[in-house]
Write an enzyme that holds these catalytic residues in place. Structure first.
Site, PDB file in Angstrom:
ATOM      1  N   LYS A   1       0.852  -1.212   0.000  1.00  0.00           N
ATOM      2  CA  LYS A   1       0.000   0.000   0.000  1.00  0.00           C
ATOM      3  C   LYS A   1       0.878   1.249   0.000  1.00  0.00           C
ATOM      4  CE  LYS A   1      -1.728   1.500   4.045  1.00  0.00           C
ATOM      5  NZ  LYS A   1      -1.429   2.904   4.409  1.00  0.00           N
ATOM      6  N   ASN A   2       1.917   1.257   0.860  1.00  0.00           N
ATOM      7  CA  ASN A   2       2.700   2.476   1.035  1.00  0.00           C
ATOM      8  C   ASN A   2       3.740   2.699  -0.052  1.00  0.00           C
ATOM      9  OD1 ASN A   2       1.108   3.012   3.165  1.00  0.00           O
ATOM     10  ND2 ASN A   2       2.614   2.509   4.745  1.00  0.00           N
TER      11      ASN A   2
ATOM     12  N   ARG B   1      -8.749  -0.509   4.628  1.00  0.00           N
ATOM     13  CA  ARG B   1      -7.894   0.492   3.977  1.00  0.00           C
ATOM     14  C   ARG B   1      -6.531  -0.107   3.638  1.00  0.00           C
ATOM     15  NH1 ARG B   1      -7.430   5.986   7.021  1.00  0.00           N
ATOM     16  NH2 ARG B   1      -6.033   6.155   5.246  1.00  0.00           N
TER      17      ARG B   1
ATOM     18  N   ARG C   1       0.451  14.678  12.908  1.00  0.00           N
ATOM     19  CA  ARG C   1       0.959  14.373  11.561  1.00  0.00           C
ATOM     20  C   ARG C   1       0.942  15.610  10.648  1.00  0.00           C
ATOM     21  NH1 ARG C   1      -1.308   8.711   9.672  1.00  0.00           N
ATOM     22  NH2 ARG C   1       0.528   8.776   8.323  1.00  0.00           N
TER      23      ARG C   1
ATOM     24  N   CYS D   1      -5.012  12.827  12.718  1.00  0.00           N
ATOM     25  CA  CYS D   1      -5.573  11.487  12.575  1.00  0.00           C
ATOM     26  C   CYS D   1      -5.422  10.810  13.931  1.00  0.00           C
ATOM     27  CB  CYS D   1      -4.879  10.745  11.445  1.00  0.00           C
ATOM     28  SG  CYS D   1      -3.571   9.682  11.966  1.00  0.00           S
TER      29      CYS D   1
ATOM     30  N   ASP E   1       4.840   0.666  12.030  1.00  0.00           N
ATOM     31  CA  ASP E   1       3.610   0.030  11.535  1.00  0.00           C
ATOM     32  C   ASP E   1       3.472  -1.420  11.988  1.00  0.00           C
ATOM     33  OD1 ASP E   1       3.504   1.740   8.306  1.00  0.00           O
ATOM     34  OD2 ASP E   1       3.058   2.372  10.351  1.00  0.00           O
TER      35      ASP E   1
END
Ligand code: EPZ
Length: 416
Positions: free
Chosen positions: A22-23, A396, A121, A116, A304
């Site tokens: 994803k990243n 997500r 952030r 968030c 993460d």
């Protein structure tokens, strides 16, 4: 709103394929804005965040054709260099359009992402770097307005290592006049994957993967085809699920490279791990040994993966100390794990986890993407049923999570 119902207590066994990262995919999609020629990306994961980014790019005028996990993007004309709040508030990575838009069309209006769950952030370092390259930036009514007739190369230094900040500035620098040096750059593998694609598009970049990246600007970039790297965090999450449940799994389309510290910690916890070029196998011990960790920018332990390791420590033998140094509020999974019977004490950015020999299923609530993953890991090992609410967070970042877990023998189902 979907929920995930998990009947815990089954050891995960079998094999699943890992999806594209994803990243890496998110900045790579934005790289299409840098050229009028088609960019084809393969191994694109089927995630809500990817869908959101494609919608945002389409609104700007990018032509998009999707065929399974291949996506062809063509930014022949960008007639609307705007990322509206409605879109950005659901996905902070939208900020990644800022650098490419300024570089390609000389202007951008991008909503500030807003806070968030895991922290404030801010994006001040993205803005500061673009200003150093000759961009006029004003922040009005919650939007970043950026204008630059022609970006010029500059020597940039980010005082905090920022992954998307490095990516934004690297993309902008590709079309700036002259040389840009980014010092204290992020070294994440996803930054390297983006750099490899940009070079395939004609960019002149050296040093990606180190903390000094040099970019020599060119007049234009051309199209390319690029296969997205495997998702190392999805890989690490399934490894933790197998470790926690005493399982034996094989993950394909991925490898242990880019996960050195995570694999090291899992071996310290008592797991046997074999890795080949495109697969990784984990065999768990009857009971894990507690492992302490401290998150920091790559190649240190990834933030993460912090929540998932907190989950496995709740049922390990011994006490673990977990330090989160990247985000100021990334322990929200702790209170939910405590509802499952975990023994966790939080003190600022440190969590002390005392392993117990079992967890009990309960209803819990997901708060952010990786916190949700840690609740899934805990639910898989807890006795009885665990019901996880707000699992849109999971959708997500984890492709077909319930199907993949079911393929590994977990008793998991999505309920409305
Ligand atoms: C990327 O977020 C990832 N997201 C995050 O993954 C990941 O947790 C994070 O990097 C750290 O590895 C994507 O790549 C899309 P940062 P990013 O800028 O780039 C501060 C997930 O779960 N900072 O590296 O937003 C910031 O507040 C997500 O997949 C500033 O102060 O993170 C944080 O404390 C969550 N000013 C630290 O730097 C800035 O201008 C690192 O943030 C930018 C960042």
């Amino acid at each position: 709103m979907d929920k995930l119902l998990i009947e815990g207590g089954t050891a995960l066994r079998g094999e699943v394929a890992i999806s594209g990262a994803k990243n890496a995919a998110l900045p790579l999609l934005c790289a299409a804005l840098l050229t009028s020629e088609p960019l084809t990306l393969n191994n694109v994961p089927d995630l809500n965040d990817i869908g959101t980014m494609l919608k945002l790019l389409a609104q700007m005028g990018v032509k998009i054709a999707r065929d399974g996990s291949s996506v062809r993007l063509e930014a022949l004309v960008i007639d609307n260099p705007v990322a509206a709040y409605e879109m950005v508030k659901t996905m902070r990575a939208s900020i990644l359009v800022l650098g490419p838009l300024v570089a390609r069309v000389g202007e951008a209006r991008v909503s500030l992402p807003g806070g968030c769950a895991i922290g404030a952030r801010p994006v001040d370092l993205h803005i500061k770097g673009l200003q150093a390259m000759g961009t006029e930036v004003s922040v009005e009514h919650g939007y970043v307005h950026a204008k630059s007739p022609k970006l010029k190369g500059a020597k940039l230094f980010t005082d905090i290592v920022t992954v998307t900040g490095t990516e934004n500035l690297m993309m902008a620098a590709c079309l700036a006049a002259g040389e840009t040096v980014i010092e204290n750059a992020a070294r994440e593998p996803e930054v390297v994957d983006l750099a490899n694609c940009l070079v395939a598009m004609g960019a002149q970049i050296s040093g990606a993967g180190t903390d000094v990246i040099r970019i020599h600007g060119v007049a234009r970039l051309h199209g390319a085809t690029h296969r997205i790297m495997p998702d190392r965090i999805e890989t690490g999450t399934y490894l933790c699920a197998a470790a926690a449940t005493g399982g034996d799994i094989r993950l394909t389309g991925t490898s242990a490279s880019y996960l050195d510290l995570v694999v090291d910690k899992l071996m310290d916890a008592g797991c046997e791990i074999e890795s080949s070029r495109d697969a990784i196998r984990l065999k768990a011990p009857p009971r894990l040994t507690a492992v302490s960790l401290r998150t920091a920018p790559y190649p240190a332990f990834p933030t993460d993966m912090q929540a998932q390791f907190m989950a496995i420590n709740t049922i390990a033998n011994g006490t673990a100390v977990i330090r989160e140094t990247i985000f100021e509020n990334r322990f929200m999974h702790a209170v939910e794990l405590i509802r499952l019977g975990a023994d966790i004490k939080i003190d600022g950015n440190t969590a002390v986890v005392r392993g117990s020999d079992r967890l009990q299923g309960a209803t819990v609530m997901a708060t952010d993407l990786r916190a949700s993953a840690s609740l899934v890991v805990a639910g898989l090992v807890a006795q009885g049923e665990t019901l996880i609410d707000r699992i849109y967070h999971l959708d997500r970042g984890y492709e077909h999570l319930d199907q993949k877990l079911t393929a590994l023998g977990a008793r998991v189902r999505r309920v409305r």
